[in-house]
Design an enzyme around this catalytic site. Structure first.
Site, PDB file in Angstrom:
ATOM      1  N   HIS A  29      -2.407   9.438   1.089  1.00  0.00           N
ATOM      2  CA  HIS A  29      -2.038   8.359   2.016  1.00  0.00           C
ATOM      3  C   HIS A  29      -3.035   8.469   3.176  1.00  0.00           C
ATOM      4  CE1 HIS A  29       0.145   5.378   4.084  1.00  0.00           C
ATOM      5  NE2 HIS A  29       1.362   5.898   4.083  1.00  0.00           N
ATOM      6  N   LYS A  44       6.334 -10.057 -15.154  1.00  0.00           N
ATOM      7  CA  LYS A  44       6.365 -10.613 -16.523  1.00  0.00           C
ATOM      8  C   LYS A  44       5.482  -9.803 -17.462  1.00  0.00           C
ATOM      9  CE  LYS A  44       6.150 -15.300 -14.805  1.00  0.00           C
ATOM     10  NZ  LYS A  44       5.306 -16.476 -14.952  1.00  0.00           N
ATOM     11  N   ARG A  83      -0.590  -0.085  -2.671  1.00  0.00           N
ATOM     12  CA  ARG A  83       0.345   1.047  -2.752  1.00  0.00           C
ATOM     13  C   ARG A  83       0.950   1.049  -4.136  1.00  0.00           C
ATOM     14  NH1 ARG A  83       5.041   2.873   1.457  1.00  0.00           N
ATOM     15  NH2 ARG A  83       3.150   3.558   2.532  1.00  0.00           N
ATOM     16  N   ARG A 123       6.237   0.337   7.573  1.00  0.00           N
ATOM     17  CA  ARG A 123       5.163   0.601   8.538  1.00  0.00           C
ATOM     18  C   ARG A 123       3.772   0.253   7.998  1.00  0.00           C
ATOM     19  NH1 ARG A 123       9.454   3.454   9.737  1.00  0.00           N
ATOM     20  NH2 ARG A 123       9.625   3.307   7.490  1.00  0.00           N
ATOM     21  N   THR A 124       3.453   0.753   6.808  1.00  0.00           N
ATOM     22  CA  THR A 124       2.088   0.592   6.302  1.00  0.00           C
ATOM     23  C   THR A 124       1.803  -0.871   5.987  1.00  0.00           C
ATOM     24  OG1 THR A 124       2.390   2.780   5.329  1.00  0.00           O
ATOM     25  CG2 THR A 124       0.424   1.551   4.666  1.00  0.00           C
TER      26      THR A 124
END
Ligand code: CP
Length: 325
Positions: free
Chosen positions: A145, A93, A115, A65-66
Site C-alpha cells: 500500500h 458479469k 485496489r 480514505r484511499t
C-alpha cells in the site's frame, strides 16, 4: 515484482511498491506533497497540472480514505475522474480485469488507480497497459500500500523528525497488513532506529520478512519507551478461516491500545492508525481521539501524498493532453 516503475528518463511512471524505490524517490514525493498542504479553513490547494488527463479509480475492495483522497487529488489537479462502480461494472458479469482495463484505455484513460484483494494485480496491469499509461497501487492484498507507507512516513517525520532516533511500535495483525509492509519499506530506507512488531504470535509475520525488526508478543514490553505507536485492525477478510479470527473482547484485553497502556510509551509518543478503526477492539476511543493521536493528520497527508504522486507521474505523461482547453 517484475515491472519497472520508472521510465527511461528516471521519472516515476507507476507506483506499485516502495521496495524498489530509493530514499531519494520517497523524499521527492514527500517534499512535493508538502506543497499541497494548506492550513485548515483555507481553500484546498489546487493545480491544473492534470488538465486534459483522465484518472480511473478501480477499487475492487472496500475503501473510504484511499478512494476519496485519490478522487479529490485528481479533481484538485483538474483531471477528469472516473470512479468505476464495481458492483454494476461488467466485471460482475465475468469480464476479466484486463478486459476492463483495455476498455477504459480505449476511452483514453491515462492513469489507473487500482485496489484489489489478489497479489500481483497492479503489476500485471502495469505490464500490459500502453506505454503512456500509468498505474498506481491503492492497496494490494496483504502485500503493498505504497501511498499509505508514504503518508505514514511523512506524518512521522513532521511530528518526530529524523526516524533514526525513533522506536516505532506497530501493534496488531501485522501478518495480514499491507500497511505494515509498506511502512517497513519506507522506514527502513530512512534507517529507523528500532522497529517493533507487537501482536499475538499467530499474527506476526514470518521470520524472513521485516529484517531487523524486533518481534514481541508482550504488549507491555513492546510499548515501553516507544516514540511512535501504529495500531492496526484485525483484517478479518484475510484470515484463511473464520475460526482463526481472535475474539474481539479477548483481543482488546490483551492487545487493545488503551490510555493506561499508552502511558508505557514516551510522554510525547504519537498514536497512528491507518483506518478504518475498530474502536474497542484494537484501540480505545479516548486514545484515538486524544491529544497524542495524529490519525486525522495521516488522512490530510494522504491527500497531499496522492496529489504529489499524480503530479509527479504527469512528467511521464508529458504535459496536458493536446487539445486541452
Ligand atoms: N488506510 C486505508 O487504506 O483506508 P481505506 O481502506 O479506507 O482506504
Amino acid at each position: 515484482m517484475d515491472v519497472e516503475q520508472l521510465n527511461e528518463r528516471g521519472e516515476l511512471r507507476h507506483l506499485i511498491s516502495l521496495a524498489e524505490l530509493t530514499r531519494s524517490h520517497l523524499e521527492l514525493i514527500i517534499e512535493h506533497a508538502s506543497r499541497y498542504l494548506t492550513p485548515a479553513g483555507q481553500p484546498a490547494p489546487r493545480d491544473d497540472i492534470l488538465e486534459g488527463r483522465t484518472v480511473a479509480n478501480l477499487f475492487f475492495e472496500a475503501s473510504t480514505r484511499t478512494r476519496a483522497s485519490f478522487e479529490l487529488a485528481a479533481k484538485r489537479l483538474r483531471a477528469d475522474v472516473l470512479n468505476l462502480d464495481v458492483n454494476t461494472s461488467s466485471r460482475a458479469k465475468g469480464e476479466s480485469i484486463m478486459d476492463t482495463i483495455f476498455t477504459l484505455q480505449a476511452m483514453q484513460v491515462d492513469i489507473f488507480v487500482v485496489r484489489d484483494a489478489s497479489t500481483g494485480v497492479p503489476a500485471r496491469i502495469a505490464q500490459q497497459v500502453a506505454p503512456h499509461v500509468c498505474v498506481l497501487n491503492a492497496g494490494e492484498s496483504d502485500v503493498s500500500h505504497p501511498t499509505q507507507g508514504l503518508l505514514d512516513l511523512m506524518t512521522i517525520q513532521q511530528r518526530k523528525g529524523d526516524v533514526r532516533n525513533l522506536a516505532v511500535a506497530i501493534v496488531g495483525d501485522i501478518k495480514h497488513s499491507r500497511v505494515a509492509r509498506s511502512a517497513y519499506q519506507a522506514l527502513s530506507k530512512f534507517g529507523v532506529g528500532e522497529l517493533r512488531l507487537i501482536g499475538p504470535a499467530e499474527l506476526l509475520p514470518e521470520d524472513d520478512e521485516f529484517r531487523g525488526a524486533i518481534r514481541q508478543t508482550d504488549l507491555t514490553a513492546g510499548l515501553d519507551g516507544a516514540d511512535v505507536i501504529m495500531a492496526l485492525r484485525l483484517q478479518k477478510e484475510r484470515f484463511a478461516q473464520l475460526s482463526d479470527i481472535p475474539d474481539p473482547q479477548e483481543y482488546y484485553r490483551r492487545y487493545g491500545l488503551t490510555l493506561e497502556r499508552l502511558e508505557l510509551a514516551k510522554r510525547d509518543a504519537i498514536v497512528m492508525h491507518p483506518g478504518p478503526m475498530n474502536r474497542g477492539v484494537e484501540i480505545e476511543s479516548a486514545v484515538a481521539d486524544g491529544p497524542q493521536s495524529v490519525i486525522q493528520e495521516q488522512v490530510t497527508n494522504g491527500l497531499a501524498i496522492r496529489m504529489a504522486v499524480l503530479a509527479l507521474i504527469q512528467r511521464h505523461l508529458g504535459g496536458p493532453r493536446a487539445g486541452a482547453a
